[in-house]
Write a protein that holds these residues in place. Structure first.
Motif, PDB file in Angstrom:
ATOM      1  N   VAL A  66       0.808  -1.222   0.000  1.00 47.35           N
ATOM      2  CA  VAL A  66       0.000   0.000   0.000  1.00 47.35           C
ATOM      3  C   VAL A  66       0.842   1.273   0.000  1.00 47.35           C
ATOM      4  O   VAL A  66       0.316   2.368  -0.210  1.00 47.35           O
ATOM      5  CB  VAL A  66      -0.959   0.036   1.218  1.00 47.35           C
ATOM      6  CG1 VAL A  66      -1.908  -1.163   1.170  1.00 47.35           C
ATOM      7  CG2 VAL A  66      -0.184   0.051   2.537  1.00 47.35           C
ATOM      8  N   ALA A  67       2.153   1.147   0.230  1.00 50.02           N
ATOM      9  CA  ALA A  67       3.019   2.327   0.292  1.00 50.02           C
ATOM     10  C   ALA A  67       3.148   2.968  -1.081  1.00 50.02           C
ATOM     11  O   ALA A  67       3.015   2.314  -2.119  1.00 50.02           O
ATOM     12  CB  ALA A  67       4.391   1.931   0.831  1.00 50.02           C
ATOM     13  N   ARG A  68       3.418   4.261  -1.067  1.00 54.56           N
ATOM     14  CA  ARG A  68       3.590   5.016  -2.310  1.00 54.56           C
ATOM     15  C   ARG A  68       5.087   5.129  -2.608  1.00 54.56           C
ATOM     16  O   ARG A  68       5.775   6.024  -2.119  1.00 54.56           O
ATOM     17  CB  ARG A  68       2.955   6.403  -2.201  1.00 54.56           C
ATOM     18  CG  ARG A  68       1.470   6.359  -1.906  1.00 54.56           C
ATOM     19  CD  ARG A  68       0.843   7.744  -2.030  1.00 54.56           C
ATOM     20  NE  ARG A  68       1.541   8.749  -1.250  1.00 54.56           N
ATOM     21  CZ  ARG A  68       1.372   8.929   0.057  1.00 54.56           C
ATOM     22  NH1 ARG A  68       0.535   8.151   0.737  1.00 54.56           N
ATOM     23  NH2 ARG A  68       2.045   9.871   0.703  1.00 54.56           N
ATOM     24  N   HIS A  69       5.588   4.246  -3.463  1.00 55.22           N
ATOM     25  CA  HIS A  69       7.010   4.251  -3.782  1.00 55.22           C
ATOM     26  C   HIS A  69       7.380   5.489  -4.590  1.00 55.22           C
ATOM     27  O   HIS A  69       8.502   6.002  -4.473  1.00 55.22           O
ATOM     28  CB  HIS A  69       7.374   2.969  -4.521  1.00 55.22           C
ATOM     29  CG  HIS A  69       7.167   1.729  -3.690  1.00 55.22           C
ATOM     30  ND1 HIS A  69       8.160   1.164  -2.920  1.00 55.22           N
ATOM     31  CD2 HIS A  69       6.062   0.986  -3.463  1.00 55.22           C
ATOM     32  CE1 HIS A  69       7.680   0.118  -2.271  1.00 55.22           C
ATOM     33  NE2 HIS A  69       6.404  -0.011  -2.592  1.00 55.22           N
ATOM     34  N   PRO A 128       9.806   4.259   0.876  1.00 54.12           N
ATOM     35  CA  PRO A 128       8.451   4.552   0.380  1.00 54.12           C
ATOM     36  C   PRO A 128       7.606   5.274   1.416  1.00 54.12           C
ATOM     37  O   PRO A 128       7.828   5.154   2.620  1.00 54.12           O
ATOM     38  CB  PRO A 128       7.886   3.172   0.058  1.00 54.12           C
ATOM     39  CG  PRO A 128       8.682   2.216   0.871  1.00 54.12           C
ATOM     40  CD  PRO A 128      10.050   2.819   0.998  1.00 54.12           C
ATOM     41  N   GLU A 129       6.618   6.016   0.937  1.00 57.08           N
ATOM     42  CA  GLU A 129       5.780   6.870   1.777  1.00 57.08           C
ATOM     43  C   GLU A 129       4.460   6.185   2.131  1.00 57.08           C
ATOM     44  O   GLU A 129       3.930   5.370   1.369  1.00 57.08           O
ATOM     45  CB  GLU A 129       5.468   8.175   1.045  1.00 57.08           C
ATOM     46  CG  GLU A 129       6.675   9.008   0.685  1.00 57.08           C
ATOM     47  CD  GLU A 129       7.163   9.873   1.818  1.00 57.08           C
ATOM     48  OE1 GLU A 129       6.384  10.109   2.767  1.00 57.08           O
ATOM     49  OE2 GLU A 129       8.321  10.328   1.762  1.00 57.08           O
ATOM     50  N   ILE A 130       3.934   6.566   3.295  1.00 56.31           N
ATOM     51  CA  ILE A 130       2.598   6.142   3.705  1.00 56.31           C
ATOM     52  C   ILE A 130       2.034   7.226   4.616  1.00 56.31           C
ATOM     53  O   ILE A 130       2.771   7.834   5.400  1.00 56.31           O
ATOM     54  CB  ILE A 130       2.636   4.772   4.438  1.00 56.31           C
ATOM     55  CG1 ILE A 130       1.216   4.256   4.707  1.00 56.31           C
ATOM     56  CG2 ILE A 130       3.461   4.850   5.717  1.00 56.31           C
ATOM     57  CD1 ILE A 130       1.172   2.815   5.206  1.00 56.31           C
ATOM     58  N   ARG A 136       0.394   8.846   7.770  1.00 53.66           N
ATOM     59  CA  ARG A 136       0.478   8.427   9.174  1.00 53.66           C
ATOM     60  C   ARG A 136      -0.795   7.683   9.600  1.00 53.66           C
ATOM     61  O   ARG A 136      -0.734   6.667  10.288  1.00 53.66           O
ATOM     62  CB  ARG A 136       0.708   9.633  10.069  1.00 53.66           C
ATOM     63  CG  ARG A 136       0.867   9.298  11.546  1.00 53.66           C
ATOM     64  CD  ARG A 136       1.088  10.539  12.379  1.00 53.66           C
ATOM     65  NE  ARG A 136       2.379  11.138  12.129  1.00 53.66           N
ATOM     66  CZ  ARG A 136       3.492  10.831  12.796  1.00 53.66           C
ATOM     67  NH1 ARG A 136       3.450   9.915  13.763  1.00 53.66           N
ATOM     68  NH2 ARG A 136       4.633  11.421  12.518  1.00 53.66           N
ATOM     69  N   GLY A 137      -1.945   8.194   9.201  1.00 59.08           N
ATOM     70  CA  GLY A 137      -3.194   7.539   9.562  1.00 59.08           C
ATOM     71  C   GLY A 137      -3.319   6.146   8.964  1.00 59.08           C
ATOM     72  O   GLY A 137      -3.845   5.220   9.602  1.00 59.08           O
ATOM     73  N   ASP A 138      -2.833   5.970   7.729  1.00 59.76           N
ATOM     74  CA  ASP A 138      -2.882   4.655   7.088  1.00 59.76           C
ATOM     75  C   ASP A 138      -1.956   3.671   7.778  1.00 59.76           C
ATOM     76  O   ASP A 138      -2.276   2.480   7.918  1.00 59.76           O
ATOM     77  CB  ASP A 138      -2.518   4.775   5.610  1.00 59.76           C
ATOM     78  CG  ASP A 138      -3.553   5.538   4.802  1.00 59.76           C
ATOM     79  OD1 ASP A 138      -4.695   5.679   5.290  1.00 59.76           O
ATOM     80  OD2 ASP A 138      -3.220   6.003   3.698  1.00 59.76           O
ATOM     81  N   LEU A 139      -0.787   4.150   8.194  1.00 60.86           N
ATOM     82  CA  LEU A 139       0.145   3.282   8.925  1.00 60.86           C
ATOM     83  C   LEU A 139      -0.467   2.847  10.254  1.00 60.86           C
ATOM     84  O   LEU A 139      -0.398   1.670  10.632  1.00 60.86           O
ATOM     85  CB  LEU A 139       1.462   4.015   9.162  1.00 60.86           C
ATOM     86  CG  LEU A 139       2.495   3.293  10.025  1.00 60.86           C
ATOM     87  CD1 LEU A 139       2.902   1.967   9.398  1.00 60.86           C
ATOM     88  CD2 LEU A 139       3.725   4.185  10.255  1.00 60.86           C
TER      89      LEU A 139
END
Length: 364
Positions: free
Chosen positions: A71-74, A103-105, A107-110
């Motif tokens: 689900v991370a945004r590479h 990769p980015e995610i 904070r709420g999704d993590l």
């Protein structure tokens, strides 16, 4: 101390939940106490980049690395810089060849990724710790703002900058850095703004002012207007003209395209930046430890959540693999402190350098 001990984690952020998940999978009785009423009480802040040598290590230990990478945004690793005066945007790409995978995610999704992997009753919402009463022997007492009292054999303080667990171990308080972030959001960015920021982050340094912009999921943008100003001066100016006017008025000399980022924000939230001293240590106490911002609060230079999650995994893994809980905590605590002491001086000094003329010249 009974085996397995009853473990209380104070704070339901990424670090506290990482520790809880590893401990749960290791067969421990664990309860997370979180002051917020639910995981959706408020926005959880901007996007996070999880480093392959820290945040991703913690997720691997928690059994969630593959779920995270799915689900991370590479593409969110892209970084750009902007010249405050000309508005010229320089695309920095995804870092030099061989650089770390980050990769980015959101904070709420993590946080939700971690919550979904835990039993539903692990987190006790609406439990804001007001006091930790340490016991010389036996169980420590927890007192909450809602009137609830609880006891635990082990207390892990993952409760952030103003940690009540830390307050039971040390009188040291975070110190102001003299820099304040004003957080704004652009829910539906115009095409020119989206093109300017790109897929990741935009950094603009203008001396005592800076702008940091992050693309989040759903193509929302988080904008941080960062000002180096005395706190009492900010108080007076906000009282006189309002927060929005203060923020936008602080960038009148900047290029029009960059000022558009501020004009597009619906509102701003004031977030003063604090730090613990670089040499902070706390008095060891049986069955109590700290991690993340509670242990080593430092300015936001890109390592905070990664360090916190790695701390959490170190403490949790030690408790899961070593028979003596007391010595396990002490050994993990030494690792946490040694790692932080190697990073904090540069983090504190480097953050201050962002707000100098030299940083402006370097970014150009």
């Amino acid at each position: 101390m009974p085996h397995p001990p009853r473990i209380a984690i104070i704070g339901g952020g990424p670090a506290g939940l990482t520790a809880a998940l590893i401990l749960h999978r290791g067969g421990h009785r664990v309860c997370v106490y979180e002051g917020e009423s639910s995981g959706q009480q408020r926005t959880q802040g901007g996007t996070l980049d999880l480093h392959e040598d820290s945040g991703q290590v913690a997720l691997q230990r928690a059994g969630l690395l593959e779920a995270f990478r799915a689900v991370a945004r590479h593409e969110g690793q892209e970084q750009r810089t902007g010249d405050p005066w000309t508005g010229e945007i320089v695309a920095g790409g995804f870092g030099p060849e061989g650089s770390m995978d980050k990769p980015e995610i959101d904070r709420g999704d993590l946080r939700q990724l971690l919550l979904d992997a835990l039993p539903a009753d692990t987190v006790q919402w609406g439990h804001c710790l007001t006091e930790l009463v340490l016991a010389q022997a036996g169980q420590h007492s927890l007192r909450f703002a809602n009137g609830v009292q609880a006891e635990a054999d082990i207390v892990i303080g993952a409760d952030g900058a103003w940690s009540k667990v830390r307050a039971a171990l040390s009188a040291c308080q975070p110190l102001p850095t003299g820099i304040t972030f004003f957080e704004g959001w652009i829910a539906q960015p115009a095409a020119d703004i989206a093109a300017m920021v790109g897929q990741g982050s935009l950094f603009c340094f203008g001396g005592e002012e800076a702008l940091f912009v992050q693309r989040n999921s759903g193509d929302r943008f988080c904008v941080y207007a960062a000002l180096k100003r005395p706190s009492d001066w900010l108080d007076a100016q906000i009282a006189q003209q309002g927060m929005r006017a203060l923020v936008t008025g602080s960038y009148t000399g900047w290029a029009p395209n960059l000022r558009r980022l501020l004009d597009a924000c619906t509102d701003f939230v004031r977030r003063p930046i604090y730090s613990l001293p670089a040499d902070f240590r706390w008095a060891p106490r049986k069955g109590v430890t700290l991690l993340g911002d509670a242990a080593h609060l430092m300015p936001p230079v890109g390592v905070g959540v990664n360090l916190a999650m790695l701390d959490a995994s170190d403490v949790a893994m030690a408790l899961c693999t070593q028979p003596d809980a007391v010595s396990a905590i002490r050994q993990a605590e030494a690792v946490v402190c040694e790692r932080a002491s190697a990073l904090m001086p540069d983090a504190i000094d480097g953050f201050q350098r962002w707000f100098t003329i030299e940083a402006t010249a370097d970014s150009g």
